[in-house]
Write a protein that holds these residues in place. Structure first.
Motif, PDB file in Angstrom:
ATOM      1  N   SER A 116     -12.546  10.572  20.232  1.00 61.84           N
ATOM      2  CA  SER A 116     -13.076   9.638  18.645  1.00 61.84           C
ATOM      3  C   SER A 116     -11.423   9.366  18.450  1.00 61.84           C
ATOM      4  CB  SER A 116     -13.335  10.539  17.868  1.00 61.84           C
ATOM      5  OG  SER A 116     -13.984  10.045  16.366  1.00 61.84           O
ATOM      6  N   LEU A 117     -11.179   9.155  16.754  1.00 55.85           N
ATOM      7  CA  LEU A 117      -9.832   9.207  16.807  1.00 55.85           C
ATOM      8  C   LEU A 117      -9.813  10.583  15.843  1.00 55.85           C
ATOM      9  CD1 LEU A 117     -11.349   6.373  16.006  1.00 55.85           C
ATOM     10  CD2 LEU A 117      -9.759   5.996  14.081  1.00 55.85           C
ATOM     11  N   THR A 118      -8.134  10.798  16.878  1.00 56.59           N
ATOM     12  CA  THR A 118      -7.008  11.784  15.990  1.00 56.59           C
ATOM     13  C   THR A 118      -6.232  11.007  14.833  1.00 56.59           C
ATOM     14  OG1 THR A 118      -7.844  13.291  17.708  1.00 56.59           O
ATOM     15  CG2 THR A 118      -6.297  13.808  16.366  1.00 56.59           C
ATOM     16  N   LEU A 119      -5.719  11.751  14.160  1.00 55.07           N
ATOM     17  CA  LEU A 119      -3.905  11.588  12.686  1.00 55.07           C
ATOM     18  C   LEU A 119      -3.843  11.966  13.224  1.00 55.07           C
ATOM     19  CD1 LEU A 119      -3.802   9.915  10.238  1.00 55.07           C
ATOM     20  CD2 LEU A 119      -3.930  12.381   8.956  1.00 55.07           C
ATOM     21  N   ILE A 120      -2.519  11.181  13.904  1.00 51.49           N
ATOM     22  CA  ILE A 120      -1.276  11.718  14.117  1.00 51.49           C
ATOM     23  C   ILE A 120      -0.224  12.451  12.401  1.00 51.49           C
ATOM     24  CG2 ILE A 120       1.226  10.916  15.452  1.00 51.49           C
ATOM     25  CD1 ILE A 120      -0.307   9.216  17.052  1.00 51.49           C
ATOM     26  N   ALA A 121      -0.452  11.126  11.581  1.00 52.01           N
ATOM     27  CA  ALA A 121       0.378  11.714  10.537  1.00 52.01           C
ATOM     28  C   ALA A 121       0.213  10.378   9.527  1.00 52.01           C
ATOM     29  CB  ALA A 121       2.150  11.020  11.054  1.00 52.01           C
ATOM     30  N   THR A 122       0.609  11.089   8.513  1.00 55.98           N
ATOM     31  CA  THR A 122       0.687  10.215   8.118  1.00 55.98           C
ATOM     32  C   THR A 122       2.562   9.492   6.766  1.00 55.98           C
ATOM     33  OG1 THR A 122      -1.034  11.551   6.357  1.00 55.98           O
ATOM     34  CG2 THR A 122      -0.150  10.167   5.166  1.00 55.98           C
ATOM     35  N   ALA A 123       2.023   7.998   6.486  1.00 56.22           N
ATOM     36  CA  ALA A 123       3.181   7.904   5.848  1.00 56.22           C
ATOM     37  C   ALA A 123       3.533   7.223   4.621  1.00 56.22           C
ATOM     38  CB  ALA A 123       3.638   6.792   7.516  1.00 56.22           C
ATOM     39  N   ASN A 124       4.188   7.735   4.532  1.00 55.74           N
ATOM     40  CA  ASN A 124       3.902   7.158   3.231  1.00 55.74           C
ATOM     41  C   ASN A 124       5.537   6.710   2.281  1.00 55.74           C
ATOM     42  OD1 ASN A 124       1.153   7.287   2.136  1.00 55.74           O
ATOM     43  ND2 ASN A 124       2.431  10.212   1.047  1.00 55.74           N
ATOM     44  N   GLN A 125       5.441   5.960   1.961  1.00 55.62           N
ATOM     45  CA  GLN A 125       6.844   4.834   1.227  1.00 55.62           C
ATOM     46  C   GLN A 125       7.849   6.326   0.072  1.00 55.62           C
ATOM     47  OE1 GLN A 125       8.881   3.504  -1.278  1.00 55.62           O
ATOM     48  NE2 GLN A 125      10.064   2.598  -0.257  1.00 55.62           N
ATOM     49  N   GLY A 126       9.276   6.167   1.425  1.00 58.07           N
ATOM     50  CA  GLY A 126      10.152   7.005   0.632  1.00 58.07           C
ATOM     51  C   GLY A 126      10.019   8.415   0.374  1.00 58.07           C
ATOM     52  N   SER A 127       8.839   9.086   1.546  1.00 62.69           N
ATOM     53  CA  SER A 127       9.248  10.571   2.028  1.00 62.69           C
ATOM     54  C   SER A 127       9.345  10.514   3.556  1.00 62.69           C
ATOM     55  CB  SER A 127       8.321  10.897   1.136  1.00 62.69           C
ATOM     56  OG  SER A 127       6.998  10.818   1.054  1.00 62.69           O
ATOM     57  N   GLU A 128       9.399  11.380   3.839  1.00 69.43           N
ATOM     58  CA  GLU A 128       9.191  11.064   4.944  1.00 69.43           C
ATOM     59  C   GLU A 128       7.412  11.780   5.515  1.00 69.43           C
ATOM     60  OE1 GLU A 128      13.299  12.510   6.032  1.00 69.43           O
ATOM     61  OE2 GLU A 128      11.582  12.300   7.451  1.00 69.43           O
TER      62      GLU A 128
ATOM     63  N   VAL B 174       0.910  -1.439   0.136  1.00 66.03           N
ATOM     64  CA  VAL B 174      -0.427  -0.259  -0.173  1.00 66.03           C
ATOM     65  C   VAL B 174       0.954   1.355   0.034  1.00 66.03           C
ATOM     66  CG1 VAL B 174      -2.155  -0.987   1.042  1.00 66.03           C
ATOM     67  CG2 VAL B 174       0.113   0.046   2.266  1.00 66.03           C
ATOM     68  N   THR B 175       0.907   2.500  -0.669  1.00 65.37           N
ATOM     69  CA  THR B 175       1.108   3.505  -1.028  1.00 65.37           C
ATOM     70  C   THR B 175       1.143   4.671   0.830  1.00 65.37           C
ATOM     71  OG1 THR B 175       0.791   3.550  -3.040  1.00 65.37           O
ATOM     72  CG2 THR B 175       1.150   5.879  -2.872  1.00 65.37           C
ATOM     73  N   MET B 176      -0.413   4.502   0.549  1.00 70.28           N
ATOM     74  CA  MET B 176      -0.289   5.466   2.007  1.00 70.28           C
ATOM     75  C   MET B 176      -0.779   4.277   3.390  1.00 70.28           C
ATOM     76  SD  MET B 176      -2.706   8.467   0.049  1.00 70.28           S
ATOM     77  CE  MET B 176      -1.790   9.468   1.340  1.00 70.28           C
ATOM     78  N   MET B 177      -0.162   4.645   3.729  1.00 69.27           N
ATOM     79  CA  MET B 177      -0.450   4.231   5.712  1.00 69.27           C
ATOM     80  C   MET B 177      -0.113   5.648   6.954  1.00 69.27           C
ATOM     81  SD  MET B 177       2.228   1.174   6.025  1.00 69.27           S
ATOM     82  CE  MET B 177       1.328   0.542   7.644  1.00 69.27           C
ATOM     83  N   PHE B 178      -1.571   5.515   7.479  1.00 71.48           N
ATOM     84  CA  PHE B 178      -1.934   6.279   8.655  1.00 71.48           C
ATOM     85  C   PHE B 178      -1.798   5.796  10.076  1.00 71.48           C
ATOM     86  CE2 PHE B 178      -3.941   9.444   5.250  1.00 71.48           C
ATOM     87  CZ  PHE B 178      -3.862   8.047   4.527  1.00 71.48           C
ATOM     88  N   TRP B 179      -0.840   7.248  10.957  1.00 73.95           N
ATOM     89  CA  TRP B 179      -1.017   6.956  12.324  1.00 73.95           C
ATOM     90  C   TRP B 179      -2.285   7.360  12.798  1.00 73.95           C
ATOM     91  CZ3 TRP B 179       1.156   2.481  14.371  1.00 73.95           C
ATOM     92  CH2 TRP B 179       1.835   1.347  13.677  1.00 73.95           C
ATOM     93  N   TYR B 180      -3.294   6.563  14.097  1.00 74.13           N
ATOM     94  CA  TYR B 180      -4.070   7.208  15.151  1.00 74.13           C
ATOM     95  C   TYR B 180      -3.854   6.745  15.842  1.00 74.13           C
ATOM     96  CZ  TYR B 180      -6.873   8.114  10.482  1.00 74.13           C
ATOM     97  OH  TYR B 180      -7.274   8.838   8.968  1.00 74.13           O
ATOM     98  N   ARG B 181      -4.523   8.461  16.914  1.00 81.54           N
ATOM     99  CA  ARG B 181      -4.473   8.313  18.550  1.00 81.54           C
ATOM    100  C   ARG B 181      -5.717   8.398  19.098  1.00 81.54           C
ATOM    101  NH1 ARG B 181      -1.537  12.484  21.758  1.00 81.54           N
ATOM    102  NH2 ARG B 181      -3.250  13.967  21.659  1.00 81.54           N
ATOM    103  N   GLN B 182      -6.225   7.737  19.477  1.00 75.56           N
ATOM    104  CA  GLN B 182      -7.565   6.790  20.267  1.00 75.56           C
ATOM    105  C   GLN B 182      -7.541   7.337  21.614  1.00 75.56           C
ATOM    106  OE1 GLN B 182     -10.298   3.853  19.365  1.00 75.56           O
ATOM    107  NE2 GLN B 182     -11.672   5.561  19.746  1.00 75.56           N
ATOM    108  N   GLN B 183      -7.920   8.622  22.361  1.00 73.11           N
ATOM    109  CA  GLN B 183      -7.281   8.640  23.790  1.00 73.11           C
ATOM    110  C   GLN B 183      -8.892   8.312  24.589  1.00 73.11           C
ATOM    111  OE1 GLN B 183      -6.639  12.475  23.061  1.00 73.11           O
ATOM    112  NE2 GLN B 183      -4.609  12.253  24.445  1.00 73.11           N
ATOM    113  N   PRO B 184      -8.744   7.661  25.668  1.00 74.28           N
ATOM    114  CA  PRO B 184      -9.737   6.993  26.555  1.00 74.28           C
ATOM    115  C   PRO B 184     -11.308   7.252  26.020  1.00 74.28           C
ATOM    116  CG  PRO B 184      -7.834   6.876  27.618  1.00 74.28           C
ATOM    117  CD  PRO B 184      -7.337   7.694  26.580  1.00 74.28           C
TER     118      PRO B 184
END
Lengths: 116, 116
Positions: free
Chosen positions: A42-54, A29-39
């Protein structure tokens, strides 16, 4: 669809330490994401992680606190650095299946982190 | 900026009765809309999505949702609730073009309790 696994599934950590969470996908997959869900939240997006880039971080999240690696199209890691009790959350990895604009985001089972 | 409102923190319904979980959205341009379900101690599972076409979308486990552009709503429905449907339900929106159009914005979630 996509099958996503995360390690560890849960952990209890001491204040000031760091934890690295691994995310493995069963397809490329090209696009991966990391989310945080505090107790209780809802979900909050931390960052988007694409292969080959920051990774691209959302407002309120910084690379020094949440460094991300994306070495290939099936794997990513998120590190939670210098942890404090406020970092106690569920951390979820997500991938976007193609085509990108109309694709679906699938989520891993999450990593439940408790910081003492 | 895009946003999602789930006006009910909790919905209670008797087993066998129809259920509705409400969702309204705000986004510039045309939306892509999603419903996810989260069972206790599990990650998010994809239920269904609206991209284009028929306003009534059918998804997993007998769930469906109706896109209403004039009311900017995307309510989740099921004709006959099961006790096993008890979970936390999240509505999410994504823009269909432009900058940040891969980013999902989630509502705060609605806890569904199906009473035997």
């Amino acid at each position: 669809s996509a099958v996503i696994s995360q390690k560890p599934s849960r952990d209890i950590c001491q204040r000031g330490t760091s934890l690295t969470i691994q995310c493995q996908v069963d397809s490329q997959v090209t696009m991966m994401f990391w989310y945080r869900q505090q107790p209780g939240q809802s979900l909050t997006l931390i960052a988007t992680a694409n292969q080959g880039s920051e990774a691209t971080y959302e407002s309120g999240f910084v690379i020094d606190k949440f460094p991300i690696s994306r070495p290939n199209l099936t794997f990513s890691t998120l590190t939670v650095s210098n942890m404090s009790p406020e970092d106690s959350s569920i951390y979820l990895c997500s991938v976007l299946t193609p085509p990108p604009h109309t694709g679906t985001q699938y989520f891993g089972p999450g990593t439940r982190l408790l910081v003492l | 900026a895009q946003s999602v409102a789930q006006p009910e923190d909790q919905v209670n319904v008797a087993e066998g009765n129809p259920l509705t979980v409400k969702c309204t959205y705000s986004v510039s341009g045309n939306p892509y809309l999603f419903w996810y379900v989260q069972y206790p101690n599990r990650g998010l599972q994809f239920l269904l999505k609206y991209i284009t076409g028929d306003n009534l979308v059918k998804g997993s486990y007998g769930f469906e949702a109706e896109f209403n552009k004039s009311q900017t709503s995307f309510h989740l429905k099921k004709p006959s609730a099961l006790v096993s449907d008890s979970a936390l339900y999240f509505c999410a929106v994504r823009r269909n073009s432009g900058a940040g159009s891969y980013q999902l914005t989630f509502g705060k979630g609605t806890k569904l309790s199906v009473i035997p």
